[in-house]
Structure formats: structure tokens, C-alpha cells
Design a protein around this motif. Structure first.
Motif, mmCIF file in Angstrom:
data_model
loop_
_atom_site.group_PDB
_atom_site.id
_atom_site.type_symbol
_atom_site.label_atom_id
_atom_site.label_comp_id
_atom_site.label_asym_id
_atom_site.label_seq_id
_atom_site.Cartn_x
_atom_site.Cartn_y
_atom_site.Cartn_z
ATOM 1 N N GLY A 66 73.798 -10.726 49.028
ATOM 2 C CA GLY A 66 72.986 -11.793 49.601
ATOM 3 C C GLY A 66 71.759 -11.249 50.311
ATOM 4 N N ASN A 67 71.915 -10.130 51.025
ATOM 5 C CA ASN A 67 70.774 -9.497 51.690
ATOM 6 C C ASN A 67 69.709 -9.081 50.684
ATOM 7 N N ILE A 68 70.137 -8.500 49.564
ATOM 8 C CA ILE A 68 69.206 -8.065 48.536
ATOM 9 C C ILE A 68 68.450 -9.256 47.958
ATOM 10 N N ILE A 69 69.181 -10.312 47.620
ATOM 11 C CA ILE A 69 68.559 -11.504 47.034
ATOM 12 C C ILE A 69 67.510 -12.074 47.973
ATOM 13 N N ASN A 70 67.866 -12.221 49.235
ATOM 14 C CA ASN A 70 66.936 -12.811 50.202
ATOM 15 C C ASN A 70 65.692 -11.955 50.383
ATOM 16 N N ARG A 71 65.871 -10.652 50.448
ATOM 17 C CA ARG A 71 64.711 -9.798 50.672
ATOM 18 C C ARG A 71 63.809 -9.744 49.436
ATOM 19 N N LEU A 72 64.408 -9.697 48.253
ATOM 20 C CA LEU A 72 63.600 -9.696 47.036
ATOM 21 C C LEU A 72 62.822 -11.001 46.901
ATOM 22 N N ARG A 73 63.482 -12.117 47.197
ATOM 23 C CA ARG A 73 62.798 -13.406 47.120
ATOM 24 C C ARG A 73 61.635 -13.465 48.110
ATOM 25 N N LYS A 74 61.866 -12.968 49.311
ATOM 26 C CA LYS A 74 60.820 -12.965 50.338
ATOM 27 C C LYS A 74 59.643 -12.094 49.914
ATOM 28 N N GLN A 75 59.937 -10.907 49.410
ATOM 29 C CA GLN A 75 58.862 -10.012 48.996
ATOM 30 C C GLN A 75 58.090 -10.560 47.796
ATOM 31 N N ALA A 76 58.802 -11.139 46.839
ATOM 32 C CA ALA A 76 58.149 -11.651 45.640
ATOM 33 C C ALA A 76 57.194 -12.798 45.950
ATOM 34 N N SER A 77 57.478 -13.563 47.010
ATOM 35 C CA SER A 77 56.631 -14.702 47.360
ATOM 36 C C SER A 77 55.461 -14.319 48.261
ATOM 37 N N SER A 78 55.402 -13.060 48.695
ATOM 38 C CA SER A 78 54.317 -12.627 49.569
ATOM 39 C C SER A 78 53.087 -12.264 48.746
ATOM 40 N N THR A 79 51.946 -12.150 49.409
ATOM 41 C CA THR A 79 50.699 -11.856 48.695
ATOM 42 C C THR A 79 50.627 -10.402 48.235
ATOM 43 N N GLY A 80 51.330 -9.532 48.911
ATOM 44 C CA GLY A 80 51.343 -8.117 48.513
ATOM 45 C C GLY A 80 52.741 -7.576 48.541
ATOM 46 N N PRO A 81 53.586 -7.968 47.586
ATOM 47 C CA PRO A 81 54.992 -7.569 47.615
ATOM 48 C C PRO A 81 55.169 -6.063 47.539
ATOM 49 N N MET A 82 56.106 -5.565 48.316
ATOM 50 C CA MET A 82 56.444 -4.150 48.285
ATOM 51 C C MET A 82 57.216 -3.849 47.002
ATOM 52 N N THR A 83 56.832 -2.789 46.327
ATOM 53 C CA THR A 83 57.515 -2.452 45.084
ATOM 54 C C THR A 83 58.622 -1.432 45.281
ATOM 55 N N ASP B 111 71.973 -1.184 60.120
ATOM 56 C CA ASP B 111 70.867 -0.609 60.871
ATOM 57 C C ASP B 111 69.589 -1.395 60.609
ATOM 58 N N GLY B 112 69.311 -2.394 61.438
ATOM 59 C CA GLY B 112 68.068 -3.141 61.312
ATOM 60 C C GLY B 112 68.035 -3.981 60.060
ATOM 61 N N GLU B 113 66.816 -4.169 59.517
ATOM 62 C CA GLU B 113 66.638 -4.995 58.327
ATOM 63 C C GLU B 113 67.291 -4.320 57.140
ATOM 64 N N PRO B 114 68.087 -5.049 56.347
ATOM 65 C CA PRO B 114 68.806 -4.423 55.249
ATOM 66 C C PRO B 114 67.869 -3.922 54.171
ATOM 67 N N PRO B 115 68.060 -2.706 53.680
ATOM 68 C CA PRO B 115 67.246 -2.192 52.588
ATOM 69 C C PRO B 115 67.704 -2.785 51.268
#
Length: 262
Positions: free
Chosen positions: A128-145, A157-161
């Protein structure tokens, strides 16, 4: 030292290429170190080939390939459930019963992915952490690859990788057996595709590898679909690979070209 790096267009073709890379005259032990198998479309395989391989496997006392794949992703259960949280809840409820089956005493891979042992006995849903973070990054203007890799991070430890941890250092001390898969690392490319790299300490090609490839491909497909992204490639790295099983019975399969790879 024998090693190899092979690519196949689907699960079947990649598995055949890896087995043939091990079955060499100058490699009588049929083993290799630090191997790499890339699968261009890990959601596809030749079902007729799989059935024939299953026939050999079951004849040697191994469980069906679908059973192996199910330890990485419960495809049948997921098809009946549309909500990810419900999938996690139901799988966690089933987990104690699943662990009573032979070979599951230390858990299943999917169990580790949705109920990873965290601090204070908390269970972490890494998928679930992976799905949420990928969705968040994909919707941003400069997604992290490639900002998802954190080799030394713990999921608490902090935000899930974007890394699914399987190995738990405080409890996984077996020399053989579960877990051979250590972790899965996800990457998001600029074209909106999710790729995954899986690291195994050891891979037995006849006993486990085909089912593992199949299960990993289904897990990748599920995560990509939930994050509204496309499926990319699967790369499987193994510290040690071994072509086990009845080699004389396997060789006719390894010499054939499956229809999907034609």
C-alpha cells in the motif's frame, strides 16, 4: 566463475534463456553467481509450456507453479476484491492458517509485503505504501524516477521508500530456505511505467524460479494498476543460481521455442 545476463520477451522465454545459460559443457555443476534475468513483459507466459513444466515438477514431488506464484501474489484472492485495504485485511486474517502449510512456517513472501514486522510489533503494509507513493509521484509535475531506493532504510524510518523488504535481520537466520528473496525495488520512468528489480540470495530454476517470475510479474501488474500506471520490465538478480531437477527430461523443453517467443 560462471555468470550470465539474459533477456526474454516473456516469463517462459526468459526462464528458458536462464536455464540454457546454466546448462553448459564448461559448467558441470550447472550453477552460476551474480546472475541477471530481464523479462520485457512479465505478465505473459506460454500456458502450454507451463503445463508441461508442471507435469515434470509434480512428478518430482514439487507443488504446482501456480502455488509458487501465489506465495508472491495471491492472484485469485485479488481478483475477487476491488479494495486494497480489504485485500490486506483478508490476507492478514488468513496468514496464521497459511503458515501452517508445509514450507510456510516462517511466512510467505506476500505476507512479508503486507504484514512486514515493524517496531512495537506493528505490521506494515509495504505494498500500500508503494502504491500511494507511486501514484503521488506520477501525478506531480516532476516525478522522481529513482528516488525510491534506500538500501539501508527500514520501512518504519520516515517516509516509506519504493522498496519492498522481505528479509528481517532479527529473525531470518536460516542458511537455506525462506526467505531467498531479500527485497524488491521499484522505479518509475518518464513514460509512466513501473519497473521492478528483485534480489534473491539463491534461485533454484526448476523448483522455484518460473513460479517466482510469474508471481513477481503479477505483483508488479497489481501495483501498477492500483497506481494508474503501466507495467514495465522485471529484472531478477540472484547471488547464486542453480539448474536443479531432472536435466535429461528438461533439455527437450529448453531446446524448443515457445509460440509466444516465435
Amino acid at each position: 566463475m560462471i555468470s550470465f545476463d539474459v533477456t526474454g520477451r516473456d516469463v517462459t522465454r526468459a526462464w528458458i534463456a536462464a536455464c540454457n545459460a546454466l546448462d553448459r559443457k564448461d559448467n558441470p555443476s550447472r550453477t552460476a553467481l551474480h546472475t541477471v534475468v530481464r523479462i520485457t513483459d512479465p505478465t505473459t507466459d506460454d500456458v502450454d509450456f507451463r503445463a508441461e513444466l508442471d507435469r515434470l515438477r509434480i512428478g518430482k514431488g514439487h507443488e504446482p507453479i501456480e502455488t509458487v506464484a501465489g506465495t508472491l501474489f495471491p492472484a485469485g484472492l485479488a481478483r475477487r476484491i476491488t479494495d486494497h485495504d480489504e485485500l490486506v485485511t483478508r490476507y492478514r486474517a488468513m496468514y496464521p492458517r497459511l503458515r501452517r502449510y508445509p514450507g510456510n512456517a516462517h511466512g510467505t513472501y506476500f505476507g512479508r509485503l503486507v504484514a512486514y514486522p515493524g517496531v512495537k510489533k506493528a505490521e506494515i503494509d509495504q505494498v500500500g505504501n508503494i502504491i500511494n507513493r507511486l501514484r503521488k509521484q506520477a501525478s506531480s509535475t516532476g516525478p522522481m524516477t529513482a528516488a525510491y531506493e534506500a538500501d539501508v532504510a527500514h520501512t518504519a524510518d520516515g517516509e516509506p521508500p519504493a522498496e519492498l523488504l522481505v528479509h528481517a535481520a532479527d529473525r531470518d537466520n536460516l542458511y537455506r530456505g525462506f526467505p531467498c528473496l531479500s527485497h524488491c525495488s521499484f522505479q518509475l520512468d518518464r513514460d509512466g511505467r513501473v519497473h521492478v528489480a528483485a534480489l534473491y540470495r539463491s534461485h533454484y530454476m526448476f523448483e522455484r524460479a518460473y513460479g517466482n517470475y510469474l508471481g513477481l510479474g503479477r505483483l508488479l501488474s497489481y501495483i501498477a494498476d492500483r497506481a494508474d500506471l503501466a507495467v514495465g520490465t522485471l529484472t531478477v538478480m540472484a547471488g547464486h543460481s542453480h539448474l536443479d531437477g531432472p536435466i535429461n527430461a528438461l533439455r527437450p523443453l529448453l531446446s524448443d521455442t515457445p509460440p509466444l517467443a516465435a
